[in-house]
Design a protein around this motif. Structure first.
Motif, PDB file in Angstrom:
ATOM      1  N   GLY A  79      -9.615   2.886   2.448  1.00  0.00           N
ATOM      2  CA  GLY A  79      -9.310   3.840   1.382  1.00  0.00           C
ATOM      3  C   GLY A  79     -10.241   3.593   0.217  1.00  0.00           C
ATOM      4  O   GLY A  79      -9.834   3.008  -0.791  1.00  0.00           O
ATOM      5  N   PRO A  80     -11.491   4.017   0.316  1.00  0.00           N
ATOM      6  CA  PRO A  80     -12.475   3.667  -0.707  1.00  0.00           C
ATOM      7  C   PRO A  80     -12.173   4.231  -2.094  1.00  0.00           C
ATOM      8  O   PRO A  80     -12.503   3.604  -3.092  1.00  0.00           O
ATOM      9  N   LEU A  81     -11.516   5.379  -2.173  1.00  0.00           N
ATOM     10  CA  LEU A  81     -11.241   5.977  -3.480  1.00  0.00           C
ATOM     11  C   LEU A  81      -9.804   5.750  -3.942  1.00  0.00           C
ATOM     12  O   LEU A  81      -9.438   6.147  -5.041  1.00  0.00           O
ATOM     13  N   THR A  82      -8.977   5.129  -3.108  1.00  0.00           N
ATOM     14  CA  THR A  82      -7.591   4.873  -3.481  1.00  0.00           C
ATOM     15  C   THR A  82      -7.315   3.388  -3.678  1.00  0.00           C
ATOM     16  O   THR A  82      -6.164   2.994  -3.838  1.00  0.00           O
ATOM     17  N   GLY A  83      -8.353   2.576  -3.628  1.00  0.00           N
ATOM     18  CA  GLY A  83      -8.186   1.146  -3.876  1.00  0.00           C
ATOM     19  C   GLY A  83      -7.622   0.373  -2.701  1.00  0.00           C
ATOM     20  O   GLY A  83      -7.046  -0.691  -2.883  1.00  0.00           O
ATOM     21  N   VAL A  84      -7.811   0.876  -1.493  1.00  0.00           N
ATOM     22  CA  VAL A  84      -7.327   0.174  -0.304  1.00  0.00           C
ATOM     23  C   VAL A  84      -8.527  -0.434   0.409  1.00  0.00           C
ATOM     24  O   VAL A  84      -9.408   0.294   0.867  1.00  0.00           O
ATOM     25  N   PRO A  85      -8.577  -1.769   0.513  1.00  0.00           N
ATOM     26  CA  PRO A  85      -9.694  -2.392   1.227  1.00  0.00           C
ATOM     27  C   PRO A  85      -9.568  -2.169   2.735  1.00  0.00           C
ATOM     28  O   PRO A  85      -8.489  -1.886   3.245  1.00  0.00           O
ATOM     29  N   LEU A 133       0.814  -1.226   0.000  1.00  0.00           N
ATOM     30  CA  LEU A 133       0.000   0.000   0.000  1.00  0.00           C
ATOM     31  C   LEU A 133       0.844   1.271   0.000  1.00  0.00           C
ATOM     32  O   LEU A 133       0.312   2.371   0.093  1.00  0.00           O
ATOM     33  N   LYS A 134       2.151   1.129  -0.118  1.00  0.00           N
ATOM     34  CA  LYS A 134       3.053   2.272  -0.013  1.00  0.00           C
ATOM     35  C   LYS A 134       2.654   3.400  -0.968  1.00  0.00           C
ATOM     36  O   LYS A 134       2.441   3.190  -2.154  1.00  0.00           O
ATOM     37  N   GLY A 135       2.533   4.617  -0.412  1.00  0.00           N
ATOM     38  CA  GLY A 135       2.213   5.792  -1.203  1.00  0.00           C
ATOM     39  C   GLY A 135       0.726   6.075  -1.345  1.00  0.00           C
ATOM     40  O   GLY A 135       0.346   7.101  -1.889  1.00  0.00           O
ATOM     41  N   ARG A 136      -0.133   5.212  -0.827  1.00  0.00           N
ATOM     42  CA  ARG A 136      -1.575   5.414  -0.972  1.00  0.00           C
ATOM     43  C   ARG A 136      -2.159   6.150   0.228  1.00  0.00           C
ATOM     44  O   ARG A 136      -1.695   6.000   1.355  1.00  0.00           O
ATOM     45  N   LEU A 137      -3.178   6.933  -0.032  1.00  0.00           N
ATOM     46  CA  LEU A 137      -3.878   7.645   1.035  1.00  0.00           C
ATOM     47  C   LEU A 137      -4.960   6.757   1.621  1.00  0.00           C
ATOM     48  O   LEU A 137      -5.677   6.064   0.881  1.00  0.00           O
ATOM     49  N   ILE A 138      -5.087   6.803   2.920  1.00  0.00           N
ATOM     50  CA  ILE A 138      -6.120   6.021   3.603  1.00  0.00           C
ATOM     51  C   ILE A 138      -6.763   6.894   4.676  1.00  0.00           C
ATOM     52  O   ILE A 138      -6.280   7.981   4.997  1.00  0.00           O
ATOM     53  N   THR A 139      -7.853   6.379   5.239  1.00  0.00           N
ATOM     54  CA  THR A 139      -8.537   7.031   6.337  1.00  0.00           C
ATOM     55  C   THR A 139      -8.516   6.096   7.536  1.00  0.00           C
ATOM     56  O   THR A 139      -8.765   4.900   7.389  1.00  0.00           O
TER      57      THR A 139
END
Length: 164
Positions: free
Chosen positions: A40-46, A20-26
Protein backbone atom coordinates in the motif's frame (compact mmCIF):
# COMPACT_ATOMS: atom_id res chain seq x y z
CA UNK A 1 -24.61 -14.17 -11.03
CA UNK A 2 -20.97 -15.28 -11.29
CA UNK A 3 -18.25 -13.94 -9.06
CA UNK A 4 -16.73 -10.64 -10.13
CA UNK A 5 -14.06 -10.03 -7.49
CA UNK A 6 -11.15 -12.42 -7.70
CA UNK A 7 -7.93 -12.69 -5.73
CA UNK A 8 -5.49 -11.58 -8.39
CA UNK A 9 -2.49 -9.37 -8.95
CA UNK A 10 -3.48 -5.71 -8.88
CA UNK A 11 -6.76 -6.19 -6.99
CA UNK A 12 -7.43 -3.42 -4.48
CA UNK A 13 -8.63 -4.65 -1.09
CA UNK A 14 -9.46 -3.25 2.32
CA UNK A 15 -7.84 -4.72 5.43
CA UNK A 16 -10.30 -5.82 8.09
CA UNK A 17 -8.15 -6.80 11.06
CA UNK A 18 -5.01 -5.91 12.95
CA UNK A 19 -3.05 -2.68 12.84
CA UNK A 20 -3.86 -2.21 9.14
CA UNK A 21 -7.63 -2.28 9.69
CA UNK A 22 -9.46 0.08 7.33
CA UNK A 23 -6.51 0.71 4.99
CA UNK A 24 -6.52 0.10 1.26
CA UNK A 25 -3.88 -2.19 -0.17
CA UNK A 26 -2.97 -3.80 -3.47
CA UNK A 27 -2.41 -7.51 -3.94
CA UNK A 28 1.03 -7.87 -5.49
CA UNK A 29 1.32 -11.66 -5.57
CA UNK A 30 -0.51 -14.76 -4.35
CA UNK A 31 1.66 -16.84 -2.00
CA UNK A 32 -0.76 -19.72 -1.41
CA UNK A 33 -4.48 -20.26 -0.97
CA UNK A 34 -4.49 -18.48 2.41
CA UNK A 35 -1.89 -15.71 2.05
CA UNK A 36 -1.03 -12.93 -0.38
CA UNK A 37 1.76 -10.40 -0.73
CA UNK A 38 0.33 -6.89 -0.29
CA UNK A 39 1.60 -3.36 -0.74
CA UNK A 40 0.00 0.00 0.00
CA UNK A 41 2.45 2.66 -1.16
CA UNK A 42 0.05 5.60 -0.76
CA UNK A 43 -1.77 4.36 2.36
CA UNK A 44 1.29 3.75 4.52
CA UNK A 45 1.23 -0.04 4.32
CA UNK A 46 4.66 -1.63 3.83
CA UNK A 47 5.05 -4.68 1.59
CA UNK A 48 4.23 -7.80 3.59
CA UNK A 49 2.29 -11.04 3.56
CA UNK A 50 -1.30 -10.90 4.74
CA UNK A 51 -4.07 -13.43 5.31
CA UNK A 52 -6.89 -13.56 2.79
CA UNK A 53 -9.41 -14.04 5.61
CA UNK A 54 -8.62 -10.49 6.73
CA UNK A 55 -9.17 -8.84 3.33
CA UNK A 56 -12.31 -7.42 1.73
CA UNK A 57 -11.88 -7.30 -2.04
CA UNK A 58 -13.08 -4.18 -3.86
CA UNK A 59 -14.23 -3.85 -7.45
CA UNK A 60 -11.06 -1.97 -8.44
CA UNK A 61 -8.04 -3.51 -10.08
CA UNK A 62 -4.89 -1.90 -11.41
CA UNK A 63 -2.62 -3.41 -14.02
CA UNK A 64 1.02 -4.20 -13.26
CA UNK A 65 3.15 -7.36 -13.45
CA UNK A 66 3.10 -9.67 -10.43
CA UNK A 67 5.85 -9.09 -7.83
CA UNK A 68 6.34 -5.57 -9.22
CA UNK A 69 8.42 -3.26 -7.00
CA UNK A 70 6.72 -0.64 -4.86
CA UNK A 71 7.60 2.22 -7.24
CA UNK A 72 5.66 0.55 -10.09
CA UNK A 73 2.69 -0.16 -7.80
CA UNK A 74 2.74 3.49 -6.66
CA UNK A 75 2.84 4.73 -10.27
CA UNK A 76 -0.10 2.47 -11.27
CA UNK A 77 -2.03 3.62 -8.18
CA UNK A 78 -1.51 7.30 -9.06
CA UNK A 79 -2.24 6.81 -12.77
CA UNK A 80 -5.63 5.23 -11.97
CA UNK A 81 -6.45 7.96 -9.42
CA UNK A 82 -7.63 5.32 -6.98
CA UNK A 83 -7.84 7.60 -3.95
CA UNK A 84 -10.50 9.78 -5.60
CA UNK A 85 -12.40 6.77 -6.98
CA UNK A 86 -12.47 5.13 -3.54
CA UNK A 87 -13.62 8.26 -1.70
CA UNK A 88 -16.67 8.53 -3.96
CA UNK A 89 -17.92 4.99 -3.25
CA UNK A 90 -20.79 4.37 -0.81
CA UNK A 91 -18.59 1.86 1.03
CA UNK A 92 -16.00 4.56 1.78
CA UNK A 93 -18.60 7.13 2.80
CA UNK A 94 -20.25 4.65 5.16
CA UNK A 95 -16.94 3.71 6.78
CA UNK A 96 -16.05 7.40 7.23
CA UNK A 97 -19.40 8.01 8.94
CA UNK A 98 -18.85 5.03 11.23
CA UNK A 99 -15.41 6.37 12.10
CA UNK A 100 -16.87 9.80 12.91
CA UNK A 101 -19.53 8.24 15.10
CA UNK A 102 -17.00 6.20 17.08
CA UNK A 103 -15.00 9.35 17.83
CA UNK A 104 -17.97 11.13 19.45
CA UNK A 105 -17.70 11.82 23.15
CA UNK A 106 -20.60 11.63 25.60
CA UNK A 107 -21.69 15.25 25.12
CA UNK A 108 -21.57 14.95 21.31
CA UNK A 109 -23.75 11.84 21.45
CA UNK A 110 -26.20 13.74 23.65
CA UNK A 111 -26.34 16.66 21.18
CA UNK A 112 -26.89 14.25 18.29
CA UNK A 113 -29.69 12.46 20.13
CA UNK A 114 -31.33 15.79 21.04
CA UNK A 115 -31.12 17.06 17.45
CA UNK A 116 -32.68 13.84 16.14
CA UNK A 117 -35.49 14.13 18.68
CA UNK A 118 -36.22 17.72 17.58
CA UNK A 119 -36.18 16.71 13.91
CA UNK A 120 -38.56 13.82 14.55
CA UNK A 121 -40.98 16.10 16.41
CA UNK A 122 -41.09 18.47 13.45
CA UNK A 123 -41.61 15.61 11.03
CA UNK A 124 -44.39 14.13 13.13
CA UNK A 125 -46.23 17.45 13.35
CA UNK A 126 -45.90 18.05 9.61
CA UNK A 127 -46.98 14.49 8.77
CA UNK A 128 -50.03 14.64 11.01
CA UNK A 129 -51.00 18.02 9.56
CA UNK A 130 -50.81 16.65 6.02
CA UNK A 131 -52.74 13.55 7.05
CA UNK A 132 -55.56 15.58 8.58
CA UNK A 133 -55.61 18.12 5.76
CA UNK A 134 -56.27 15.48 3.15
CA UNK A 135 -59.87 14.37 3.45
CA UNK A 136 -61.64 11.59 1.66
CA UNK A 137 -63.55 14.09 -0.50
CA UNK A 138 -60.35 15.80 -1.59
CA UNK A 139 -60.88 19.22 0.05
CA UNK A 140 -58.06 20.80 2.04
CA UNK A 141 -58.08 23.17 4.98
CA UNK A 142 -55.42 24.87 7.05
CA UNK A 143 -55.18 23.57 10.60
CA UNK A 144 -53.71 24.99 13.77
CA UNK A 145 -51.17 22.16 13.83
CA UNK A 146 -50.02 23.11 10.34
CA UNK A 147 -49.29 26.64 11.56
CA UNK A 148 -47.61 25.19 14.64
CA UNK A 149 -45.35 23.05 12.43
CA UNK A 150 -44.24 26.15 10.53
CA UNK A 151 -43.49 27.99 13.78
CA UNK A 152 -41.48 25.04 15.16
CA UNK A 153 -39.58 24.75 11.90
CA UNK A 154 -38.65 28.44 11.88
CA UNK A 155 -37.53 28.22 15.53
CA UNK A 156 -35.34 25.22 14.74
CA UNK A 157 -33.80 27.02 11.76
CA UNK A 158 -33.06 30.08 13.89
CA UNK A 159 -31.48 27.93 16.59
CA UNK A 160 -29.34 26.03 14.07
CA UNK A 161 -28.29 29.25 12.33
CA UNK A 162 -27.32 30.97 15.57
CA UNK A 163 -24.95 28.22 16.76
CA UNK A 164 -22.66 28.28 13.72
Amino acid sequence: MPFQRFVQTGRIAKCSAGPLKGRLITIVDVIDQNRVLIDGPLTGVPRQEYRLNNLHLTKYRIKFPFTAPTRIVRKAWVDNDLKAKWKSTPWSIKSQNICKRTRLNDFDRFKLRYAKRQRNKLLTVAFNALKKRTKSDGTTRVLKKDRRAKILKSKAEKKAGGKK
